[in-house]
Scaffold this active site. Sequence first.
Site, mmCIF file in Angstrom:
data_model
loop_
_atom_site.group_PDB
_atom_site.id
_atom_site.type_symbol
_atom_site.label_atom_id
_atom_site.label_comp_id
_atom_site.label_asym_id
_atom_site.label_seq_id
_atom_site.Cartn_x
_atom_site.Cartn_y
_atom_site.Cartn_z
ATOM 1 N N ARG A 131 0.844 -1.211 0.000
ATOM 2 C CA ARG A 131 0.000 0.000 0.000
ATOM 3 C C ARG A 131 0.872 1.252 0.000
ATOM 4 O O ARG A 131 2.099 1.172 0.016
ATOM 5 C CB ARG A 131 -0.911 -0.002 1.238
ATOM 6 C CG ARG A 131 -0.129 0.182 2.524
ATOM 7 C CD ARG A 131 -1.049 0.479 3.687
ATOM 8 N NE ARG A 131 -0.242 0.929 4.808
ATOM 9 C CZ ARG A 131 -0.676 0.997 6.042
ATOM 10 N NH1 ARG A 131 -1.897 0.631 6.328
ATOM 11 N NH2 ARG A 131 0.113 1.437 6.992
ATOM 12 N N ILE A 137 4.019 13.489 2.268
ATOM 13 C CA ILE A 137 3.330 12.843 1.145
ATOM 14 C C ILE A 137 1.942 12.400 1.621
ATOM 15 O O ILE A 137 1.795 11.904 2.744
ATOM 16 C CB ILE A 137 4.139 11.604 0.667
ATOM 17 C CG1 ILE A 137 5.596 11.989 0.347
ATOM 18 C CG2 ILE A 137 3.460 10.932 -0.524
ATOM 19 C CD1 ILE A 137 5.791 13.010 -0.754
ATOM 20 N N ASN A 154 13.332 16.570 12.985
ATOM 21 C CA ASN A 154 11.949 16.978 13.257
ATOM 22 C C ASN A 154 11.642 16.610 14.698
ATOM 23 O O ASN A 154 11.852 15.451 15.095
ATOM 24 C CB ASN A 154 10.990 16.247 12.299
ATOM 25 C CG ASN A 154 9.596 16.841 12.311
ATOM 26 O OD1 ASN A 154 9.415 18.009 12.667
ATOM 27 N ND2 ASN A 154 8.618 16.048 11.950
ATOM 28 N N VAL A 188 10.606 -7.589 7.143
ATOM 29 C CA VAL A 188 12.007 -7.253 6.831
ATOM 30 C C VAL A 188 12.939 -7.437 8.032
ATOM 31 O O VAL A 188 14.159 -7.443 7.865
ATOM 32 C CB VAL A 188 12.143 -5.804 6.283
ATOM 33 C CG1 VAL A 188 11.458 -5.660 4.940
ATOM 34 C CG2 VAL A 188 11.640 -4.770 7.286
ATOM 35 N N TYR A 226 12.798 8.065 14.339
ATOM 36 C CA TYR A 226 12.595 8.017 12.879
ATOM 37 C C TYR A 226 13.721 8.761 12.149
ATOM 38 O O TYR A 226 14.277 8.265 11.162
ATOM 39 C CB TYR A 226 11.235 8.647 12.572
ATOM 40 C CG TYR A 226 10.791 8.583 11.137
ATOM 41 C CD1 TYR A 226 10.391 7.387 10.555
ATOM 42 C CD2 TYR A 226 10.742 9.738 10.351
ATOM 43 C CE1 TYR A 226 9.960 7.335 9.237
ATOM 44 C CE2 TYR A 226 10.303 9.702 9.037
ATOM 45 C CZ TYR A 226 9.912 8.497 8.486
ATOM 46 O OH TYR A 226 9.482 8.452 7.177
ATOM 47 N N LYS A 278 16.402 7.225 9.413
ATOM 48 C CA LYS A 278 16.495 7.694 8.026
ATOM 49 C C LYS A 278 17.863 8.321 7.749
ATOM 50 O O LYS A 278 18.386 8.205 6.628
ATOM 51 C CB LYS A 278 15.355 8.671 7.721
ATOM 52 C CG LYS A 278 13.958 8.029 7.792
ATOM 53 C CD LYS A 278 13.799 6.871 6.824
ATOM 54 C CE LYS A 278 12.352 6.367 6.743
ATOM 55 N NZ LYS A 278 12.186 5.262 5.790
HETATM 56 P P1 NDP Z 1 2.584 2.975 4.775
HETATM 57 O O1 NDP Z 1 2.466 2.712 6.239
HETATM 58 O O2 NDP Z 1 1.374 3.393 4.002
HETATM 59 O O3 NDP Z 1 3.216 1.692 4.044
HETATM 60 C C1 NDP Z 1 4.342 1.041 4.553
HETATM 61 C C2 NDP Z 1 4.196 -0.429 4.249
HETATM 62 O O4 NDP Z 1 5.328 -1.095 4.834
HETATM 63 C C3 NDP Z 1 2.945 -1.026 4.882
HETATM 64 O O5 NDP Z 1 2.304 -1.893 3.995
HETATM 65 C C4 NDP Z 1 3.511 -1.754 6.078
HETATM 66 O O6 NDP Z 1 2.749 -2.841 6.538
HETATM 67 C C5 NDP Z 1 4.843 -2.231 5.538
HETATM 68 N N1 NDP Z 1 5.719 -2.653 6.617
HETATM 69 C C6 NDP Z 1 5.822 -2.146 7.862
HETATM 70 N N2 NDP Z 1 6.672 -2.870 8.595
HETATM 71 C C7 NDP Z 1 7.128 -3.858 7.792
HETATM 72 C C8 NDP Z 1 8.010 -4.940 7.977
HETATM 73 N N3 NDP Z 1 8.608 -5.176 9.155
HETATM 74 N N4 NDP Z 1 8.255 -5.767 6.938
HETATM 75 C C9 NDP Z 1 7.651 -5.571 5.747
HETATM 76 N N5 NDP Z 1 6.780 -4.582 5.515
HETATM 77 C C10 NDP Z 1 6.518 -3.733 6.529
HETATM 78 O O7 NDP Z 1 3.781 4.045 4.634
HETATM 79 P P2 NDP Z 1 4.115 5.089 3.463
HETATM 80 O O8 NDP Z 1 3.720 4.542 2.147
HETATM 81 O O9 NDP Z 1 3.634 6.402 3.874
HETATM 82 O O10 NDP Z 1 5.708 5.121 3.603
HETATM 83 C C11 NDP Z 1 6.566 4.322 2.794
HETATM 84 C C12 NDP Z 1 8.006 4.754 3.054
HETATM 85 O O11 NDP Z 1 8.131 6.149 2.775
HETATM 86 C C13 NDP Z 1 8.459 4.561 4.498
HETATM 87 O O12 NDP Z 1 9.795 4.130 4.522
HETATM 88 C C14 NDP Z 1 8.345 5.960 5.085
HETATM 89 O O13 NDP Z 1 9.221 6.145 6.162
HETATM 90 C C15 NDP Z 1 8.720 6.808 3.879
HETATM 91 N N6 NDP Z 1 8.237 8.183 3.958
HETATM 92 C C16 NDP Z 1 6.890 8.466 3.964
HETATM 93 C C17 NDP Z 1 6.462 9.789 4.028
HETATM 94 C C18 NDP Z 1 5.021 10.168 4.042
HETATM 95 O O14 NDP Z 1 4.727 11.363 4.138
HETATM 96 N N7 NDP Z 1 4.094 9.249 3.914
HETATM 97 C C19 NDP Z 1 7.432 10.892 4.103
HETATM 98 C C20 NDP Z 1 8.796 10.472 4.081
HETATM 99 C C21 NDP Z 1 9.168 9.170 4.003
HETATM 100 P P3 NDP Z 1 1.888 -2.656 7.928
HETATM 101 O O15 NDP Z 1 0.778 -1.729 7.580
HETATM 102 O O16 NDP Z 1 1.472 -4.044 8.270
HETATM 103 O O17 NDP Z 1 2.795 -2.060 8.957
#
Ligand code: NDP
Length: 245
Positions: free
Chosen positions: A16, A186, A147, A62, A153, A157
């Site tokens: 997602r 985002i 931040n 992971v 976090y 990063k």
């Molecule tokens: P989401 O929470 O929407 O998606 C992250 C996905 O990673 C989820 O499906 C989640 O599953 C999965 N996940 C979490 N833990 C694990 C694990 N141990 N092993 C495998 N999969 C895992 O996050 P975003 O799409 O918003 O973020 C994606 C990336 O972008 C992240 O690294 C985030 O730090 C980075 N980011 C996002 C920003 C934002 O504004 N959204 C800004 C800057 C960076 P589950 O739901 O089960 O935890």
Amino acid sequence: MGDFDGQIAVITGGARGIGAEIARRLAAGGAHVVCADLLDTTEIVAEITAAGGSAEGRPLDVTDGEVAAATIQEIHGTHGRLDILVNNAGITRDQLLVRMKPQDWDLVLKINLDGVFLVTQPAAKIMMRQRSGRIVNIASVVGLMGNGGQTNYASSKAGLIGFTKALARELGPRNVTVNAVAPGYIQTAMTDALTDEQREALMKSVAIPRLGTATDVADAVAFLAGPGASYITGTVVNVSGGLYM
Ligand code: NDP
């Protein structure tokens, strides 16, 4: 002809949000995408397939090194190659440092940084032997600018950015590039929780006054994974609308 025809791409956290959008983008460019996630990937795989793309899902935590190595080896065994790895899985557990629970510190570092090590190590071995590959790590501008409320976090990063640069130096001679994308705010589930006041304050701090989209991030990933970026490694592409310059 797409930029990624015949290529195999693995996206962690690809069920997602930003990860799913990266999967859609790479699949639209012709890659076979493997969405590896804790969450069920049935929906994103069905969506990509229905749109004419090629995709499969793999259950992956992971933080489990044995499963991560076995998953990467299985993907390589099935498809005979591994071209793109996008380390996207990541979480937040925000709290001021003085109130932060040690388990929230540990969990964020474990998923956002240790998890990248555990997935990248087996993938890098394959790409080195193959003499080609692209690794793109999804960091955050918070790792560059800090931040309040996110020491865990931001540390994960910032660590990921250091990892990117060090690994770029190791793998460059084998024609494998390693870069990071640092998104700002985002529009995803992660930012849906912002209050109206937080949103308004945010708009004052970005040069382009809107939240970024997952597509903005996916486009940067596709560029770094694509043919136009073969001489770019160890960089951080900031996709933040000017929040950080
Ligand atoms: P989401 O929470 O929407 O998606 C992250 C996905 O990673 C989820 O499906 C989640 O599953 C999965 N996940 C979490 N833990 C694990 C694990 N141990 N092993 C495998 N999969 C895992 O996050 P975003 O799409 O918003 O973020 C994606 C990336 O972008 C992240 O690294 C985030 O730090 C980075 N980011 C996002 C920003 C934002 O504004 N959204 C800004 C800057 C960076 P589950 O739901 O089960 O935890």
